[in-house]
Scaffold this motif. Structure first.
Motif, PDB file in Angstrom:
ATOM      1  N   ILE A  37       0.844  -1.204   0.000  1.00 56.85           N
ATOM      2  CA  ILE A  37       0.000   0.000   0.000  1.00 56.85           C
ATOM      3  C   ILE A  37       0.877   1.250   0.000  1.00 56.85           C
ATOM      4  O   ILE A  37       0.605   2.202  -0.738  1.00 56.85           O
ATOM      5  CB  ILE A  37      -0.952  -0.004   1.215  1.00 56.85           C
ATOM      6  N   GLN A  38       1.946   1.247   0.801  1.00 57.72           N
ATOM      7  CA  GLN A  38       2.858   2.400   0.844  1.00 57.72           C
ATOM      8  C   GLN A  38       3.506   2.639  -0.525  1.00 57.72           C
ATOM      9  O   GLN A  38       3.695   3.783  -0.950  1.00 57.72           O
ATOM     10  CB  GLN A  38       3.943   2.172   1.902  1.00 57.72           C
ATOM     11  N   GLN A  39       3.844   1.547  -1.211  1.00 61.98           N
ATOM     12  CA  GLN A  39       4.511   1.649  -2.517  1.00 61.98           C
ATOM     13  C   GLN A  39       3.529   1.722  -3.684  1.00 61.98           C
ATOM     14  O   GLN A  39       3.944   1.826  -4.831  1.00 61.98           O
ATOM     15  CB  GLN A  39       5.447   0.449  -2.700  1.00 61.98           C
ATOM     16  N   LYS A  40       2.231   1.653  -3.348  1.00 59.88           N
ATOM     17  CA  LYS A  40       1.185   1.622  -4.384  1.00 59.88           C
ATOM     18  C   LYS A  40       1.463   0.529  -5.419  1.00 59.88           C
ATOM     19  O   LYS A  40       1.373   0.735  -6.631  1.00 59.88           O
ATOM     20  CB  LYS A  40       1.057   2.991  -5.063  1.00 59.88           C
ATOM     21  N   ASP A  41       1.795  -0.624  -4.906  1.00 62.97           N
ATOM     22  CA  ASP A  41       2.155  -1.784  -5.734  1.00 62.97           C
ATOM     23  C   ASP A  41       0.959  -2.739  -5.780  1.00 62.97           C
ATOM     24  O   ASP A  41       0.739  -3.531  -4.868  1.00 62.97           O
ATOM     25  CB  ASP A  41       3.385  -2.469  -5.127  1.00 62.97           C
ATOM     26  N   TYR A  43       0.197  -5.340  -7.731  1.00 63.04           N
ATOM     27  CA  TYR A  43       0.445  -6.768  -7.857  1.00 63.04           C
ATOM     28  C   TYR A  43       0.852  -7.396  -6.526  1.00 63.04           C
ATOM     29  O   TYR A  43       0.391  -8.484  -6.180  1.00 63.04           O
ATOM     30  CB  TYR A  43       1.531  -7.021  -8.908  1.00 63.04           C
ATOM     31  N   SER A  44       1.732  -6.704  -5.786  1.00 65.71           N
ATOM     32  CA  SER A  44       2.168  -7.238  -4.494  1.00 65.71           C
ATOM     33  C   SER A  44       1.025  -7.250  -3.482  1.00 65.71           C
ATOM     34  O   SER A  44       0.918  -8.167  -2.663  1.00 65.71           O
ATOM     35  CB  SER A  44       3.336  -6.412  -3.947  1.00 65.71           C
ATOM     36  N   LEU A  45       0.153  -6.250  -3.537  1.00 63.30           N
ATOM     37  CA  LEU A  45      -0.992  -6.206  -2.626  1.00 63.30           C
ATOM     38  C   LEU A  45      -1.944  -7.353  -2.921  1.00 63.30           C
ATOM     39  O   LEU A  45      -2.460  -8.004  -2.005  1.00 63.30           O
ATOM     40  CB  LEU A  45      -1.712  -4.861  -2.761  1.00 63.30           C
ATOM     41  N   GLU A  46      -2.180  -7.582  -4.196  1.00 64.65           N
ATOM     42  CA  GLU A  46      -3.062  -8.695  -4.586  1.00 64.65           C
ATOM     43  C   GLU A  46      -2.485 -10.029  -4.114  1.00 64.65           C
ATOM     44  O   GLU A  46      -3.209 -10.901  -3.603  1.00 64.65           O
ATOM     45  CB  GLU A  46      -3.209  -8.689  -6.112  1.00 64.65           C
ATOM     46  N   LYS A  47      -1.178 -10.171  -4.263  1.00 62.48           N
ATOM     47  CA  LYS A  47      -0.504 -11.410  -3.842  1.00 62.48           C
ATOM     48  C   LYS A  47      -0.564 -11.586  -2.321  1.00 62.48           C
ATOM     49  O   LYS A  47      -0.803 -12.692  -1.823  1.00 62.48           O
ATOM     50  CB  LYS A  47       0.946 -11.373  -4.319  1.00 62.48           C
ATOM     51  N   ALA A  48      -0.358 -10.485  -1.596  1.00 62.52           N
ATOM     52  CA  ALA A  48      -0.384 -10.558  -0.130  1.00 62.52           C
ATOM     53  C   ALA A  48      -1.774 -10.901   0.389  1.00 62.52           C
ATOM     54  O   ALA A  48      -1.923 -11.670   1.348  1.00 62.52           O
ATOM     55  CB  ALA A  48       0.086  -9.230   0.455  1.00 62.52           C
ATOM     56  N   LEU A  49      -2.804 -10.339  -0.228  1.00 62.33           N
ATOM     57  CA  LEU A  49      -4.181 -10.668   0.175  1.00 62.33           C
ATOM     58  C   LEU A  49      -4.498 -12.132  -0.099  1.00 62.33           C
ATOM     59  O   LEU A  49      -5.176 -12.798   0.699  1.00 62.33           O
ATOM     60  CB  LEU A  49      -5.165  -9.753  -0.566  1.00 62.33           C
ATOM     61  N   LYS A  65      -9.496  -2.539   4.763  1.00 62.53           N
ATOM     62  CA  LYS A  65      -8.846  -1.359   4.186  1.00 62.53           C
ATOM     63  C   LYS A  65      -7.935  -1.758   3.028  1.00 62.53           C
ATOM     64  O   LYS A  65      -7.900  -1.091   1.984  1.00 62.53           O
ATOM     65  CB  LYS A  65      -8.044  -0.634   5.265  1.00 62.53           C
ATOM     66  N   ALA A  66      -7.214  -2.851   3.196  1.00 65.28           N
ATOM     67  CA  ALA A  66      -6.320  -3.330   2.138  1.00 65.28           C
ATOM     68  C   ALA A  66      -7.106  -3.710   0.887  1.00 65.28           C
ATOM     69  O   ALA A  66      -6.684  -3.447  -0.248  1.00 65.28           O
ATOM     70  CB  ALA A  66      -5.504  -4.523   2.637  1.00 65.28           C
ATOM     71  N   ARG A  67      -8.270  -4.326   1.093  1.00 64.52           N
ATOM     72  CA  ARG A  67      -9.102  -4.711  -0.063  1.00 64.52           C
ATOM     73  C   ARG A  67      -9.614  -3.466  -0.785  1.00 64.52           C
ATOM     74  O   ARG A  67      -9.733  -3.454  -2.016  1.00 64.52           O
ATOM     75  CB  ARG A  67     -10.265  -5.586   0.394  1.00 64.52           C
ATOM     76  N   ARG A  68      -9.928  -2.434  -0.026  1.00 68.43           N
ATOM     77  CA  ARG A  68     -10.390  -1.180  -0.645  1.00 68.43           C
ATOM     78  C   ARG A  68      -9.265  -0.533  -1.453  1.00 68.43           C
ATOM     79  O   ARG A  68      -9.490   0.009  -2.527  1.00 68.43           O
ATOM     80  CB  ARG A  68     -10.898  -0.217   0.421  1.00 68.43           C
ATOM     81  N   TRP A  69      -8.044  -0.614  -0.918  1.00 69.56           N
ATOM     82  CA  TRP A  69      -6.904  -0.083  -1.655  1.00 69.56           C
ATOM     83  C   TRP A  69      -6.664  -0.869  -2.947  1.00 69.56           C
ATOM     84  O   TRP A  69      -6.337  -0.288  -3.989  1.00 69.56           O
ATOM     85  CB  TRP A  69      -5.646  -0.116  -0.785  1.00 69.56           C
ATOM     86  N   LEU A  70      -6.825  -2.179  -2.873  1.00 61.69           N
ATOM     87  CA  LEU A  70      -6.645  -3.004  -4.067  1.00 61.69           C
ATOM     88  C   LEU A  70      -7.681  -2.652  -5.120  1.00 61.69           C
ATOM     89  O   LEU A  70      -7.368  -2.508  -6.313  1.00 61.69           O
ATOM     90  CB  LEU A  70      -6.729  -4.495  -3.714  1.00 61.69           C
ATOM     91  N   GLU A  71      -8.926  -2.499  -4.695  1.00 61.54           N
ATOM     92  CA  GLU A  71      -9.993  -2.134  -5.629  1.00 61.54           C
ATOM     93  C   GLU A  71      -9.700  -0.764  -6.246  1.00 61.54           C
ATOM     94  O   GLU A  71      -9.932  -0.551  -7.443  1.00 61.54           O
ATOM     95  CB  GLU A  71     -11.341  -2.119  -4.899  1.00 61.54           C
ATOM     96  N   LEU A  72      -9.188   0.166  -5.447  1.00 58.77           N
ATOM     97  CA  LEU A  72      -8.840   1.491  -5.962  1.00 58.77           C
ATOM     98  C   LEU A  72      -7.742   1.389  -7.027  1.00 58.77           C
ATOM     99  O   LEU A  72      -7.826   2.018  -8.089  1.00 58.77           O
ATOM    100  CB  LEU A  72      -8.389   2.381  -4.806  1.00 58.77           C
ATOM    101  N   MET A  73      -6.711   0.610  -6.740  1.00 58.46           N
ATOM    102  CA  MET A  73      -5.616   0.456  -7.700  1.00 58.46           C
ATOM    103  C   MET A  73      -6.078  -0.200  -8.996  1.00 58.46           C
ATOM    104  O   MET A  73      -5.685   0.198 -10.095  1.00 58.46           O
ATOM    105  CB  MET A  73      -4.481  -0.361  -7.066  1.00 58.46           C
ATOM    106  N   ALA A 101     -14.885   3.236  -6.237  1.00 59.24           N
ATOM    107  CA  ALA A 101     -13.692   2.790  -5.508  1.00 59.24           C
ATOM    108  C   ALA A 101     -12.824   3.945  -5.035  1.00 59.24           C
ATOM    109  O   ALA A 101     -11.707   3.718  -4.566  1.00 59.24           O
ATOM    110  CB  ALA A 101     -12.865   1.872  -6.402  1.00 59.24           C
ATOM    111  N   ASN A 102     -13.315   5.178  -5.114  1.00 58.69           N
ATOM    112  CA  ASN A 102     -12.499   6.363  -4.818  1.00 58.69           C
ATOM    113  C   ASN A 102     -12.244   6.507  -3.313  1.00 58.69           C
ATOM    114  O   ASN A 102     -12.724   7.441  -2.662  1.00 58.69           O
ATOM    115  CB  ASN A 102     -13.180   7.612  -5.380  1.00 58.69           C
ATOM    116  N   PHE A 103     -11.451   5.591  -2.803  1.00 59.93           N
ATOM    117  CA  PHE A 103     -11.124   5.531  -1.380  1.00 59.93           C
ATOM    118  C   PHE A 103     -10.267   6.731  -0.982  1.00 59.93           C
ATOM    119  O   PHE A 103      -9.229   7.001  -1.583  1.00 59.93           O
ATOM    120  CB  PHE A 103     -10.381   4.210  -1.120  1.00 59.93           C
ATOM    121  N   GLU A 104     -10.721   7.467   0.029  1.00 55.15           N
ATOM    122  CA  GLU A 104     -10.017   8.645   0.546  1.00 55.15           C
ATOM    123  C   GLU A 104      -9.729   9.673  -0.549  1.00 55.15           C
ATOM    124  O   GLU A 104      -8.725  10.382  -0.521  1.00 55.15           O
ATOM    125  CB  GLU A 104      -8.712   8.233   1.245  1.00 55.15           C
TER     126      GLU A 104
END
Length: 267
Positions: A37-41, A43-49, A65-73, A101-104
């Motif tokens: 999430i910090q790196q706005k990555d 693929y890595s977020l999807e893999k971690a989830l 929160k992580a899922r919302r960030w993934l959906e945003l990306m 998906a416009n989180f924050e």
């Protein structure tokens, strides 16, 4: 960048001798999520989830929160791809997803830019349909003019220049009649259907603009409804080409782009 290839990472932390393998995996997955999430990555977020889910993890607030960030990306990537393809239906779908998906408010700027492009494409589509929906009787009427009323020839010249014909090819009315009578891939309707302002040379648009400058829509409409439709399409496309800068002509000598005549460089 948003789209980065995932890297294999190992989280160094003290091993709890009482923790199960699944618990350790979930803990590592959460750390990878935070980093992604910090790196706005994406693929890595999807893999971690996926890693967290495979370890039987339950959705707490941090995972939601992580899922919302993934959906945003993912929504941002879809919006970028749709904008690049310049397809109205795809852009409408991507905009709807991005807004949901416009989180924050992370996508506010991208949504505004994409909405402008969407409105531009909608205008192009409306003008395109106005031409494509003309009945054959109206087109036949234009073709039968032996000496067209003032403004009819000019309206077609403006259209044909935008479609890639040269001034030499459209200067004579007889040639315009021949072009209007073409069928198949070379038909005017097919060319208008496939026309994209970003692929039109700016010089062609400026030539078209100069030819149409002495005429108003009211004048053209009074002499020919069909010519007025071509006139409106041409005026609209000229504006679009000017707004995007159009396609740059390549200099056959240097291989670079030519400076369009009449355009002053900004100091």
């Amino acid at each position: 960048q948003l789209l980065q290839k995932p890297k294999e990472e190992v989280i160094d932390e003290p091993i709890d001798p009482h923790a199960s393998d699944e618990e350790i995996q979930r803990r590592n997955a959460k750390k990878l999520m935070d980093r992604a999430i910090q790196q706005k990555d994406m693929y890595s977020l999807e893999k971690a989830l996926a890693m967290y889910d495979n370890a039987g993890g339950k959705d707490d607030d941090s995972i939601k929160k992580a899922r919302r960030w993934l959906e945003l990306m993912q929504a941002k990537e879809e919006l970028q791809n749709a904008s690049q393809r310049r397809e109205l239906d795809a852009l409408d779908k991507a905009l709807a997803r991005a807004k949901a998906a416009n989180f924050e408010n992370q996508l506010d700027l991208q949504i505004v830019v994409a909405q402008r492009l969407r409105d531009q494409l909608a205008r192009i589509e409306k003008l395109r349909h106005s031409v494509l929906n003309m009945d054959q009787k109206t087109i036949h009427e234009i073709k039968t003019y032996s000496k067209p009323p003032d403004g009819v020839h000019q309206s077609l010249m403006g259209t044909f220049l935008l479609l890639g014909y040269s001034m030499k090819e459209v200067k004579e009315w007889r040639n315009c009649q021949i072009i209007l009578g073409k069928t198949g891939k070379e038909s005017v309707m097919r060319k208008i259907q496939k026309f994209d302002p970003k692929d039109c040379f700016l010089q062609s648009a400026l030539q078209s603009k100069k030819i149409l400058a002495d005429y108003t829509l009211e004048h053209i409409r009074d002499v020919s409804a069909g010519a007025a439709t071509f006139y409106v399409w041409s005026k609209g496309m000229i504006e679009e080409v000017e707004s995007t800068g159009g396609k740059q002509e390549e200099d056959p000598v240097t291989g670079g782009t030519k400076q369009t005549k009449g355009r002053k460089k900004k100091k």
